[in-house]
Design a protein around this motif. Structure first.
Motif, PDB file in Angstrom:
ATOM      1  N   ASP A  34       0.813  -1.213   0.000  1.00 13.58           N
ATOM      2  CA  ASP A  34       0.000   0.000   0.000  1.00 13.58           C
ATOM      3  C   ASP A  34       0.846   1.262   0.000  1.00 13.58           C
ATOM      4  OD1 ASP A  34      -2.413  -1.332   0.004  1.00 13.58           O
ATOM      5  OD2 ASP A  34      -2.564  -1.365   2.178  1.00 13.58           O
ATOM      6  N   GLY A  35       2.132   1.132   0.242  1.00 16.06           N
ATOM      7  CA  GLY A  35       3.002   2.299   0.374  1.00 16.06           C
ATOM      8  C   GLY A  35       2.919   3.231  -0.824  1.00 16.06           C
ATOM      9  N   GLY A  36       2.586   4.473  -0.570  1.00 15.61           N
ATOM     10  CA  GLY A  36       2.561   5.474  -1.619  1.00 15.61           C
ATOM     11  C   GLY A  36       1.262   5.580  -2.399  1.00 15.61           C
ATOM     12  N   LYS A  37       0.351   4.624  -2.259  1.00 17.13           N
ATOM     13  CA  LYS A  37      -0.912   4.718  -2.992  1.00 17.13           C
ATOM     14  C   LYS A  37      -1.789   5.785  -2.373  1.00 17.13           C
ATOM     15  CE  LYS A  37      -1.114   0.083  -4.825  1.00 17.13           C
ATOM     16  NZ  LYS A  37      -1.844  -1.148  -4.929  1.00 17.13           N
ATOM     17  N   ARG A  38      -2.407   6.577  -3.242  1.00 16.88           N
ATOM     18  CA  ARG A  38      -3.288   7.651  -2.797  1.00 16.88           C
ATOM     19  C   ARG A  38      -4.645   7.514  -3.467  1.00 16.88           C
ATOM     20  NH1 ARG A  38      -0.439  11.577  -0.170  1.00 16.88           N
ATOM     21  NH2 ARG A  38       1.792  11.606  -0.526  1.00 16.88           N
ATOM     22  N   LEU A 110      -7.004   6.440   5.448  1.00 15.75           N
ATOM     23  CA  LEU A 110      -6.272   7.403   4.619  1.00 15.75           C
ATOM     24  C   LEU A 110      -5.921   8.623   5.449  1.00 15.75           C
ATOM     25  CD1 LEU A 110      -8.596   7.475   1.456  1.00 15.75           C
ATOM     26  CD2 LEU A 110      -6.782   5.850   1.990  1.00 15.75           C
ATOM     27  N   ASP A 111      -4.754   9.214   5.170  1.00 15.91           N
ATOM     28  CA  ASP A 111      -4.403  10.460   5.842  1.00 15.91           C
ATOM     29  C   ASP A 111      -5.057  11.635   5.112  1.00 15.91           C
ATOM     30  OD1 ASP A 111      -2.839  10.883   3.574  1.00 15.91           O
ATOM     31  OD2 ASP A 111      -0.926  10.689   4.628  1.00 15.91           O
ATOM     32  N   GLU A 113      -4.005  13.648   2.927  1.00 11.19           N
ATOM     33  CA  GLU A 113      -3.686  13.734   1.499  1.00 11.19           C
ATOM     34  C   GLU A 113      -4.231  12.555   0.701  1.00 11.19           C
ATOM     35  OE1 GLU A 113      -0.904  14.228   3.779  1.00 11.19           O
ATOM     36  OE2 GLU A 113      -1.530  16.315   3.743  1.00 11.19           O
ATOM     37  N   GLY A 114      -4.878  11.594   1.360  1.00 11.43           N
ATOM     38  CA  GLY A 114      -5.443  10.437   0.683  1.00 11.43           C
ATOM     39  C   GLY A 114      -4.516   9.248   0.596  1.00 11.43           C
ATOM     40  N   LYS A 115      -3.359   9.306   1.267  1.00  7.16           N
ATOM     41  CA  LYS A 115      -2.404   8.199   1.258  1.00  7.16           C
ATOM     42  C   LYS A 115      -2.888   7.100   2.208  1.00  7.16           C
ATOM     43  CE  LYS A 115       2.358   7.078   2.273  1.00  7.16           C
ATOM     44  NZ  LYS A 115       3.587   7.548   2.912  1.00  7.16           N
ATOM     45  N   ILE A 116      -2.803   5.854   1.756  1.00  5.10           N
ATOM     46  CA  ILE A 116      -3.208   4.708   2.583  1.00  5.10           C
ATOM     47  C   ILE A 116      -2.142   4.489   3.657  1.00  5.10           C
ATOM     48  CG2 ILE A 116      -3.734   2.247   2.626  1.00  5.10           C
ATOM     49  CD1 ILE A 116      -4.520   2.518  -0.354  1.00  5.10           C
ATOM     50  N   VAL A 117      -2.556   4.577   4.929  1.00  3.63           N
ATOM     51  CA  VAL A 117      -1.604   4.375   6.030  1.00  3.63           C
ATOM     52  C   VAL A 117      -1.853   3.071   6.786  1.00  3.63           C
ATOM     53  CG1 VAL A 117      -1.073   6.814   6.343  1.00  3.63           C
ATOM     54  CG2 VAL A 117      -2.965   5.821   7.601  1.00  3.63           C
TER      55      VAL A 117
END
Length: 137
Positions: A34-38, A110-111, A113-117
Motif C-alpha cells: 500500500d506504500g505510496g498509494k493515494r 487514509l491520511d 492527502e489520501g495516502k493509505i496508512v
C-alpha cells in the motif's frame, strides 16, 4: 489406526488455521504494497476528510459489513475531521483489483492527502480504528 492418526493431524491443522485466521481478522495493520498509494475524490466518489478518511469496501450480502459500518460511523462522529466513505466492491471492481481487496469488509485508513496508512480485513474493533487514526492525523 492409520486412519485415526490422519484424522487427528487434519483436525490439528484445521484448528491451527482457524485460530490464526481468527487472530488476523479485523486487525488494523500496515501492508507493504500500500506504500505510496493515494485515493482522492475521483476514486472514492466523495471528498476525503480534513484529517483522515475511513474507506470501507462492502458487498450486499456481507453481515460483518453492517457492524463495520456502525463502528466506522461512530468513530467518524467522535473524531473531528474524519469522514467515513463506504464503497460497494461489486460496483468498483477496477479499484478493488488495483488495491488488492480480497474480501469484505476491508477498511483503509487514509491520511489528509489520501495516502493509505493502514488496512484492516474483516470487522475491526473501535479501539483499533481509533489507534490507526492516530497515525493518519
Amino acid at each position: 489406526m492409520t486412519g485415526l492418526v490422519v484424522c487427528m493431524v487434519v483436525l490439528a491443522l484445521a484448528s491451527a488455521y482457524g485460530v490464526l485466521h481468527q487472530r488476523r481478522s479485523g486487525r488494523v495493520r500496515v501492508r507493504g504494497r500500500d506504500g505510496g498509494k493515494r485515493l482522492g475524490a475521483a476514486e472514492l466518489g466523495e471528498d476525503i476528510g480534513e484529517r483522515a478518511t475511513l474507506v470501507q469496501f462492502s458487498s450486499a450480502f456481507c453481515a460483518p459489513c453492517w457492524a463495520t459500518r456502525r463502528v466506522l460511523d461512530e468513530v467518524a462522529g467522535m473524531v473531528p475531521g474524519v469522514s467515513h466513505v463506504e464503497i460497494d466492491a461489486e460496483d468498483h471492481l477496477d479499484l478493488v483489483r488495483d488495491l488488492g481487496i480480497l474480501k469484505t469488509p476491508t477498511v483503509l485508513v487514509l491520511d489528509a492527502e489520501g495516502k493509505i496508512v493502514r488496512r484492516a480485513t474483516g470487522q475491526p474493533r473501535k479501539a483499533d480504528v481509533i489507534a490507526a487514526l492516530g497515525e493518519a492525523v
